[in-house]
Structure formats: structure tokens, C-alpha cells
Design an enzyme around this catalytic site. Sequence first.
Site, PDB file in Angstrom:
ATOM      1  N   TRP A  44      -3.080  -2.720  -1.340  1.00 29.72           N
ATOM      2  CA  TRP A  44      -2.729  -4.117  -1.631  1.00 29.72           C
ATOM      3  C   TRP A  44      -3.472  -4.918  -0.585  1.00 29.72           C
ATOM      4  O   TRP A  44      -3.131  -4.903   0.594  1.00 29.72           O
ATOM      5  CB  TRP A  44      -1.215  -4.281  -1.513  1.00 29.72           C
ATOM      6  CG  TRP A  44      -0.659  -5.535  -2.089  1.00 29.72           C
ATOM      7  CD1 TRP A  44      -0.365  -5.782  -3.402  1.00 29.72           C
ATOM      8  CD2 TRP A  44      -0.264  -6.716  -1.377  1.00 29.72           C
ATOM      9  NE1 TRP A  44       0.176  -7.039  -3.535  1.00 29.72           N
ATOM     10  CE2 TRP A  44       0.243  -7.631  -2.317  1.00 29.72           C
ATOM     11  CE3 TRP A  44      -0.300  -7.093  -0.033  1.00 29.72           C
ATOM     12  CZ2 TRP A  44       0.714  -8.902  -1.960  1.00 29.72           C
ATOM     13  CZ3 TRP A  44       0.161  -8.356   0.327  1.00 29.72           C
ATOM     14  CH2 TRP A  44       0.663  -9.228  -0.638  1.00 29.72           C
TER      15      TRP A  44
ATOM     16  N   GLU B 298      18.276 -17.366  -7.888  1.00 31.54           N
ATOM     17  CA  GLU B 298      17.820 -16.014  -8.222  1.00 31.54           C
ATOM     18  C   GLU B 298      17.295 -15.963  -9.663  1.00 31.54           C
ATOM     19  O   GLU B 298      16.284 -15.319  -9.938  1.00 31.54           O
ATOM     20  CB  GLU B 298      18.974 -15.017  -7.991  1.00 31.54           C
ATOM     21  CG  GLU B 298      18.734 -13.600  -8.464  1.00 31.54           C
ATOM     22  CD  GLU B 298      17.569 -12.887  -7.782  1.00 31.54           C
ATOM     23  OE1 GLU B 298      16.937 -13.441  -6.874  1.00 31.54           O
ATOM     24  OE2 GLU B 298      17.260 -11.759  -8.218  1.00 31.54           O
TER      25      GLU B 298
ATOM     26  N   ARG C 262       4.925   0.028  -6.264  1.00 26.92           N
ATOM     27  CA  ARG C 262       4.946  -0.810  -5.061  1.00 26.92           C
ATOM     28  C   ARG C 262       3.978  -1.985  -5.158  1.00 26.92           C
ATOM     29  O   ARG C 262       4.037  -2.894  -4.348  1.00 26.92           O
ATOM     30  CB  ARG C 262       4.571   0.044  -3.837  1.00 26.92           C
ATOM     31  CG  ARG C 262       5.563   1.130  -3.536  1.00 26.92           C
ATOM     32  CD  ARG C 262       5.012   2.101  -2.507  1.00 26.92           C
ATOM     33  NE  ARG C 262       4.805   1.464  -1.230  1.00 26.92           N
ATOM     34  CZ  ARG C 262       5.638   1.564  -0.202  1.00 26.92           C
ATOM     35  NH1 ARG C 262       6.721   2.271  -0.317  1.00 26.92           N
ATOM     36  NH2 ARG C 262       5.387   0.968   0.930  1.00 26.92           N
TER      37      ARG C 262
ATOM     38  N   LYS D 250       6.215  -4.325  -4.093  1.00 27.00           N
ATOM     39  CA  LYS D 250       7.631  -3.987  -4.039  1.00 27.00           C
ATOM     40  C   LYS D 250       8.196  -4.129  -2.633  1.00 27.00           C
ATOM     41  O   LYS D 250       9.228  -4.737  -2.429  1.00 27.00           O
ATOM     42  CB  LYS D 250       7.837  -2.561  -4.560  1.00 27.00           C
ATOM     43  CG  LYS D 250       9.295  -2.113  -4.581  1.00 27.00           C
ATOM     44  CD  LYS D 250      10.088  -2.892  -5.609  1.00 27.00           C
ATOM     45  CE  LYS D 250      11.573  -2.679  -5.512  1.00 27.00           C
ATOM     46  NZ  LYS D 250      12.319  -3.772  -6.153  1.00 27.00           N
TER      47      LYS D 250
ATOM     48  N   GLU E 240       8.704 -14.797 -11.238  1.00 24.87           N
ATOM     49  CA  GLU E 240       8.033 -13.568 -10.831  1.00 24.87           C
ATOM     50  C   GLU E 240       7.400 -12.810 -11.979  1.00 24.87           C
ATOM     51  O   GLU E 240       6.303 -12.295 -11.855  1.00 24.87           O
ATOM     52  CB  GLU E 240       9.062 -12.596 -10.226  1.00 24.87           C
ATOM     53  CG  GLU E 240       9.423 -12.809  -8.831  1.00 24.87           C
ATOM     54  CD  GLU E 240      10.393 -11.738  -8.397  1.00 24.87           C
ATOM     55  OE1 GLU E 240      10.007 -10.911  -7.569  1.00 24.87           O
ATOM     56  OE2 GLU E 240      11.538 -11.713  -8.889  1.00 24.87           O
TER      57      GLU E 240
ATOM     58  N   LYS F 252      13.526 -14.880 -10.696  1.00 22.69           N
ATOM     59  CA  LYS F 252      13.223 -13.792 -11.640  1.00 22.69           C
ATOM     60  C   LYS F 252      12.256 -14.279 -12.714  1.00 22.69           C
ATOM     61  O   LYS F 252      11.302 -13.600 -13.050  1.00 22.69           O
ATOM     62  CB  LYS F 252      14.500 -13.262 -12.319  1.00 22.69           C
ATOM     63  CG  LYS F 252      15.417 -12.437 -11.472  1.00 22.69           C
ATOM     64  CD  LYS F 252      14.939 -11.045 -11.138  1.00 22.69           C
ATOM     65  CE  LYS F 252      14.194 -11.016  -9.844  1.00 22.69           C
ATOM     66  NZ  LYS F 252      14.910 -10.751  -8.631  1.00 22.69           N
TER      67      LYS F 252
ATOM     68  N   HIS G 270      19.670 -36.965  -8.005  1.00 23.35           N
ATOM     69  CA  HIS G 270      18.966 -37.370  -6.782  1.00 23.35           C
ATOM     70  C   HIS G 270      17.476 -37.051  -6.869  1.00 23.35           C
ATOM     71  O   HIS G 270      16.792 -37.027  -5.846  1.00 23.35           O
ATOM     72  CB  HIS G 270      19.608 -36.690  -5.566  1.00 23.35           C
ATOM     73  CG  HIS G 270      21.044 -37.061  -5.400  1.00 23.35           C
ATOM     74  ND1 HIS G 270      21.453 -38.311  -5.016  1.00 23.35           N
ATOM     75  CD2 HIS G 270      22.182 -36.350  -5.624  1.00 23.35           C
ATOM     76  CE1 HIS G 270      22.776 -38.361  -4.985  1.00 23.35           C
ATOM     77  NE2 HIS G 270      23.242 -37.179  -5.354  1.00 23.35           N
TER      78      HIS G 270
ATOM     79  N   CYS H 212       0.816  -1.212   0.000  1.00 26.37           N
ATOM     80  CA  CYS H 212       0.000   0.000   0.000  1.00 26.37           C
ATOM     81  C   CYS H 212       0.852   1.266   0.000  1.00 26.37           C
ATOM     82  O   CYS H 212       1.985   1.251   0.483  1.00 26.37           O
ATOM     83  CB  CYS H 212      -0.867   0.030   1.240  1.00 26.37           C
ATOM     84  SG  CYS H 212      -1.809  -1.460   1.511  1.00 26.37           S
TER      85      CYS H 212
ATOM     86  N   ASN I  20      -1.830   1.984   5.705  1.00 26.63           N
ATOM     87  CA  ASN I  20      -0.923   0.893   5.307  1.00 26.63           C
ATOM     88  C   ASN I  20      -0.698   0.030   6.540  1.00 26.63           C
ATOM     89  O   ASN I  20      -0.550   0.564   7.636  1.00 26.63           O
ATOM     90  CB  ASN I  20       0.454   1.423   4.890  1.00 26.63           C
ATOM     91  CG  ASN I  20       0.413   2.220   3.617  1.00 26.63           C
ATOM     92  OD1 ASN I  20      -0.620   2.317   2.970  1.00 26.63           O
ATOM     93  ND2 ASN I  20       1.538   2.806   3.253  1.00 26.63           N
ATOM     94  N   GLY I  21      -0.587  -1.278   6.354  1.00 20.72           N
ATOM     95  CA  GLY I  21      -0.249  -2.152   7.485  1.00 20.72           C
ATOM     96  C   GLY I  21      -1.439  -2.981   7.930  1.00 20.72           C
ATOM     97  O   GLY I  21      -2.455  -3.082   7.227  1.00 20.72           O
TER      98      GLY I  21
HETATM   99  C1  F6R Z   1      12.271 -10.409  -5.811  1.00 22.76           C
HETATM  100  C2  F6R Z   1      12.225  -9.425  -4.755  1.00 22.76           C
HETATM  101  C3  F6R Z   1      11.865  -9.898  -3.392  1.00 22.76           C
HETATM  102  C4  F6R Z   1      12.612  -9.066  -2.341  1.00 22.76           C
HETATM  103  C5  F6R Z   1      12.106  -9.452  -0.934  1.00 22.76           C
HETATM  104  C6  F6R Z   1      12.883  -8.731   0.141  1.00 22.76           C
HETATM  105  O1  F6R Z   1      12.624  -9.846  -7.031  1.00 22.76           O
HETATM  106  O2  F6R Z   1      12.433  -8.262  -4.976  1.00 22.76           O
HETATM  107  O3  F6R Z   1      12.094 -11.257  -3.232  1.00 22.76           O
HETATM  108  O4  F6R Z   1      13.973  -9.314  -2.451  1.00 22.76           O
HETATM  109  O5  F6R Z   1      10.754  -9.126  -0.826  1.00 22.76           O
HETATM  110  O6  F6R Z   1      12.799  -7.351  -0.023  1.00 22.76           O
HETATM  111  P1  F6R Z   1      13.819  -6.376   0.699  1.00 22.76           P
HETATM  112  O7  F6R Z   1      15.150  -6.594   0.087  1.00 22.76           O
HETATM  113  O8  F6R Z   1      13.284  -4.994   0.442  1.00 22.76           O
HETATM  114  O9  F6R Z   1      13.803  -6.750   2.147  1.00 22.76           O
END
Ligand code: F6R
Length: 605
Positions: free
Chosen positions: A74, A478, A27, A600, A485, A482, A501, A2, A99-100
Site C-alpha cells: 500500500w 457511522e 488489508r 484494513k 467508504e 459506511k 443552523h 501492506c 511494512n511501515g
Molecule cells: C471504517 C473503518 C476505520 C477503522 C479505523 C480504526 O469502516 O474500519 O475507520 O475503524 O481505521 O481502525 P482500528 O479499529 O483497527 O483502530
Amino acid sequence: MCGIIGAVAQRNIVPVLIDGLRHLEYRGYDSCGVAAIVGGTAWCARSVSRVADLEQQIQNTQLVGETGIAHTRWATHGAPVTHNAHPIFSHDTIAIVHNGIIENYENLREGLRTDGYQFVTQTDTEVIAHLIYSLYRGDLFSAVREAVKQLHGAYAIAVFSKDQPHRVCGARAGSPLVVRLGQQENFLASDTLALTGSTDRFIFLEEGDVVELTLDGVRIADRYCSLVQRKIHMVKAHGSAVELGPYRHFMQKEIFEQPQAISDTIAQTDAFDPELFGSTASDVFNEINSLLILACGTSYYSGLTAKYWLESIAKIPTQVEIASEYRYRDSVPNSASLVIAISQSGETADTLAALKHARALGHSHTMAVCNVVSSTIAKLTTLRSMTHAGTEIGVASTKAFTTQLVALFVLAVTLGRLRGHVDASLQAHYLKQLRHLPSALNSVLALEPHIIAWAEEFSCKENALFLGRGMHYPIALEGALKLKEISYIHAEAYPAGELKHGPLALVTEAMPVVTIAPNDTLLAKLKANIQEVRARGGQLYVFADTDTRIVNNEGLHVIRMPEHYGLLSPILHVVPLQLLAYHTACARGTDIDKPRNLAKSVTVE
Ligand code: F6R
């Protein structure tokens, strides 16, 4: 997650609020709304579509107002439907955005119901609106201060009362809120990005603060209800961060910003001096006997990669834990361990809670690896390593990851030096490699056209496997994350030695197997793993260091990377995986910067 913006001015602030929402879109959200005081009445518009839709509604009604609040939501409590979108009202008088999560909202709601309050939404936010209304006697600042005393959980709020134009109140606990000071106008938001302008004067509210904005200035009460002055920070405009320039998406822009972001992050690293991490770092580094890294998602993978460096360069035992697991399990605390929280945003609820949990267990040595200096996590730790990635808008993290890796590598060399495992010539070698990294990254970025060709093939797949070994295994993780996502292709990563395995059973002609092939000590083993896949008809897509001599063959597609880059090789090898995910998602036409269901900055559990 949010986003909040609020404003009081002697001009029409509705366009400012909409512009702020546009800057908060990155976000992630599923509905949005705006409320303003117009001629003594509170007016509101909401949308379960995009901010552009909200803007259209406002244009149609030609709304103007000098006091207002706005929100991107959100959904947590209550579905993402119009009546749950914020602003939420009490008696058409109090309007609030939030927010929250309010953890005790059910108890509060029962109490308010008994007092005759009716609830028309499924949100926890409506409880705050009614609570403030119940305490409101013509002084909004006082009502908000009284109301927040009853709230448990994490929140940032912005509120107005239609009876008090040119007044917006806010409060924060566990969720950020910033104030921008203007001339006869003042603003508040959950993120400085929402408040762009030229160089601006900002106040970063502290935990438990309640704020009142009027035309003349701001009043702030701390968690004990005492009026306080908070420091004013000059923050440079975010102009270029929110402009796409020649790129199609922020993710692509941010991938290409990595050479600069890395250069900015290592700008202060002339020697591997503990002072880089804080004035007490030298003492702390001499006291500790191990490291405990806490993080989520991509940041967790940077921790996993760093473990290889920390144990091999500094010979310091390193444990890496997913924050949301660590905070709820019984662990054995070690007061001689340095706890490192890695977080791009510095606001991730699980990482923050894990850090607090570690402190409660007696860990007094703490460090943040973080991209936002004003963030809660950066403020809570005694030591800090700030990354200088700049604002990351794309939900899928890219430049934040590689700058975290660089910061953690610098930590590994610094600890290695202090512990007597890195001599002067090795230091000079690592420094030279770090300095050359931006130009090495540019040569990897130049591979984009080849990767686009692969992405076309990937776009019609529904599954993919990623293989890596050693410190490139977290890079495979990673790469798979990516792809999942942003392209919504199911992807799994394995250390290549694990193939036989279990996962080898998945390998058929339909399964692309992305393989990271650096020219390191594990190359011969990796080549054997490649043969295992080929023998089962699997299609290999290999990113091979040029000196590996792995070449195109039947079922074996190769993109040649530069020569092996030693210990920093993971930083080069993640970039083509970012590009592969990005271009595959482009070919599938997904909403790359705002992938479905993701946000985000994950400020709720
Ligand atoms: C994936 C991504 C998330 C963040 C995770 C932690 O692309 O961005 O997996 O890495 O939500 O976020 P931070 O680093 O802000 O604690």
C-alpha cells in the site's frame, strides 16, 4: 495496509506464498510481488494488479523455490508502479519486503549514495536492502541485527540472501510480525491469517525482535541483541473466517455474523464484575474520576456512542478524542483519568501513538478495547476488554463496531455499579437486554429485502444526509462513513437539531435524508426536524422504531424497526445503515471488501 509472508521449506513454497497473499488482500494494497531462491539465483515477479495476476505470471514461468518472501504493498513512499513493488533488491543478492515507514531514510540514502550505492526505486525500503547488503558478510541474521539498529520509524521486514538458501530473516518495530512453526519448515507473516493451516504453533514477535528462520527452527534476538526464547501460542485455524460461504462479500457475511459476535463478546458477562477487565481493574476503577477515550474512524464513533452511556449510567465524565488530533495537541493530563484506546486491529498507528503520548503525559491507568489479543495496543495497556468479533476481513468495519459497543456498554454498567448508580435490579435488566440483543439483531437483519429496495434508489444519488439525535448521532456518523467508504457517495451526518443552523440549505428533492428515529425522549424533537425537511421537499428515509407511529407518506419513506430497545438501541439502529451502504455499493458495482484508497489496518501515520 501492506502485508508480508516469508517461508523456508523442503517443498515448493511459492503456492504457499501466493495463498498467503490472497489471505492478506483484505488489508488493502495497490501492488504485490514475490521472490524466491531458484538454483542459487533470486527470482522475482511483481504486479500492480491483483494477486491473481501475480499467480498467472508464476504459472506461466512454472516457478518453484524452497525459500521465499512475498508482499502486498500500500504505497507510501513512491507511486504504486511495478519498480516500487516489493520485494526490493540490493545487488540481486538481498531481497526484502517491508511494512511501515523508515523516518530517517533520506539521511541513510545520502550516506549509502556517498558509498556508491545506486537507487532504482522511490521507496524507503531500498535503503534497508542496501544497508543490509553493506553489512552482509555471509551471515544474514547478523547483518539484519546490525542494520535495524540504524532504522528509525515503524517497520516489519522479511529478508533473504540468495547465498543462503533455506534462511529468511525478519524484524519488527511498531508493526506486527508472527512466526508459524512447522516440521522442517517455518514461516513468518504480518498477520496470522496469511498462515492458515490446522491448529498452528505461533510466536508473536515482540518490539525490537529480529528472527532467523531455517529448516531446523528459529532464532530470535531481542532489541538488545540477546538471544531469547519467546512463548509459543496455539492458534486455531482461521478456516471459516476466510471462506465466504453463501455471502457475496465479506462485509455482508460480517454484518450477518453480528448476533454471534455479540453473543461471544458477552459470553463471560454474568455479572458486571471489574475482574472482567483485568486483575487490577477494581483498584483502578475506584481511583479514577474521568475517562479519556482515544480512537480513529469507526472505533472513534463507538467511543462517541459510549460517552452517552458512561455519563448517563456511570455518571463519569468522559472525553472522546480522535487519536491523530490528541497526539499532537497540548492537552491537560489528569492522572486520575483512565485512558481507553479503542481499536479493532490493535495496530492503528495513530491510536497507538496517542496511547503512548498519554502515558508519556503521566496517564498510568490504561485500557484497550480491542479485537486482537496479541496486538500491540492490547499488550501496552494495563486493563483490557477483548471483543470477540472474530476476524474482520471487509475493510469497512461492521461486527467490530457493534462488539466494541457491547464491550463499552458492559464497562459503563460495571462502573455505574461500582459508583453506586446501578442497583441489582437495574443490573439484571441490562443483563437481560444484552442477552436478548442477538435475537433482536436477527429481526433487524430480516429487514434486508426492504433495504435493498431503498439501496436501488440511493445508487443513483451523489450526496446523502444522515440525521440522528443523542446517542444515535454517532450512529448517523457511522452510517454516513459506511456509505462514503464503499459506495463513494458523499455523505454527511448531523445531529438533527443542527439542521436549521446550516445544512438545511442542502435539502432539495435530490437529497436523500436518512433519519434514525428511535422511540426515545427526543422523538417529538426529531419529528419536528423531519417536518423541516419535508417542508423543503426533501426525501426522508426513516428507520423508525415500530412504536414511534411514523408512517409512510409523501416524501417520507419508512422502514419499521422492532420496538424501542432502550439504551442499547444504537446497536440495533446501526445495522440497517450498514446494510443500506452495502446494498447501495452492490448496486453501484464497487469493490466492496477492498474500497479504493483504503486499507484494513492503518499501521502508518
Ligand atoms: C471504517 C473503518 C476505520 C477503522 C479505523 C480504526 O469502516 O474500519 O475507520 O475503524 O481505521 O481502525 P482500528 O479499529 O483497527 O483502530
